[in-house]
Design an enzyme around this catalytic site. Sequence first.
Site, PDB file in Angstrom:
ATOM      1  CG  ASN A  92     -13.583  12.339  -1.258  1.00 52.65           C
ATOM      2  OD1 ASN A  92     -14.486  11.709  -0.726  1.00 52.65           O
ATOM      3  ND2 ASN A  92     -13.746  13.575  -1.721  1.00 52.65           N
ATOM      4  CG  ASP A 113      -9.282  -6.581   4.427  1.00 50.75           C
ATOM      5  OD1 ASP A 113     -10.061  -7.430   3.964  1.00 50.75           O
ATOM      6  OD2 ASP A 113      -8.628  -5.789   3.720  1.00 50.75           O
ATOM      7  CG  ASP A 147      -2.036  -0.994   1.154  1.00 48.78           C
ATOM      8  OD1 ASP A 147      -2.314  -1.465   0.034  1.00 48.78           O
ATOM      9  OD2 ASP A 147      -2.637  -1.310   2.200  1.00 48.78           O
TER      10      ASP A 147
END
Length: 387
Positions: free
Chosen positions: A172, A342, A59
């Site tokens: 966002n 998750d 990530d």
Amino acid sequence: MASGEPKAKKLRLSGRKQKIEVKKIEEKKTEEKKNEVEKKTPSKLSPNSLFGMGNPLLDIIATVDKDYLDKYGLKPNDQILAEDKHKALFEEIVKKFKVEYHAGGATQNSIKVAQWMIQEPHKVCTFFGCIGKDKFGEILKDKAEEAHIDAHYYEQSEEPTGTCAACITGDNRSLVANLAAANCYKKDKHLDLEENWKLVEKAKVYYIAGFFLTVSLESILKVAKHASDNNKLFSLNLSAPFICQFFKDALMEVMPYVDVLYGNETEAATFAKEQGFEDTENIEEIAKKAQALPKVNKKRQRVVVFTQGKDGTILSNGDKVETFPVLEINPKDLVDTNGAGDAFVGGFLSELVQGKELDQCVKAGHYAANVIIRRAGCTFPEKPDFH
């Protein structure tokens, strides 16, 4: 004088008897206290007790500007798979913005959260997946090490390490995932190797997200059959509506080995529709139907766990279907719900691997999800505060 002797003897005897009784009561209390402590203290976990296999992604999180989103045709709040036009985005984001790296991908996230909840010993959790022999692969290995998980990656040179860019603008978050190497896992090149299979055998609980069905069905089946043959616990996540739709044959090949099935309400509804269940609306009914699907290991009845966002989590176990309310959160504290599913599974697994009751597993799942949704990405503070 002689007549008093039996009386004194009697008194001595009754005194001794009382002492024995008192000793017995004290011993009983000590035993009860010990049992109470044992109930509260998790069974000592050994390394590699919990095994996960899936798509490892690095990530890459960065706060970007609107121009950057426009350049790559990204919506401010979205999740997409990278196309050719996005390939340059991953290198550029690192050069242009201040980035944070985390070990990611659905299964690895859950495994990471489980290890965080457990804390000690380290490396209770094992993870297998495929990465590239590159810079991002090295960072991913470092990040897995930092999370104290025992990651054993299959490293190959054909594809680069899978990445997921999280482009943040204000509140966002636009996610762009490039699976790349994660798609290249090979059973014969990694899972079948003796030293790796030994790690699989050490585990007592297994977890795989449905996403991996698109990568290596044969690897999933080998692990699932091992769990079933040895009366260990195998769990699977529906992961996404498209898995239930377009990979339903693979999904149903694994289903007979599934002891715990996870999913959310949207996945559950799609699953019901694809399986031809009469009721595709009532999540409780779907859970019962999913629970009743054929199963190989008859020693364990399947458990089905469906989350519903801010609504209660449904647990179908035996002939009971229960709903557990989630922990409340002030909307102002809500940062990012992407990792909630998750995290829930990670919390659930952390108690499951310690042999805890299912309601305690749900409670741990709710706690972990509640922590993660207050932060960007699937990240967490140094230590949990779960009791």
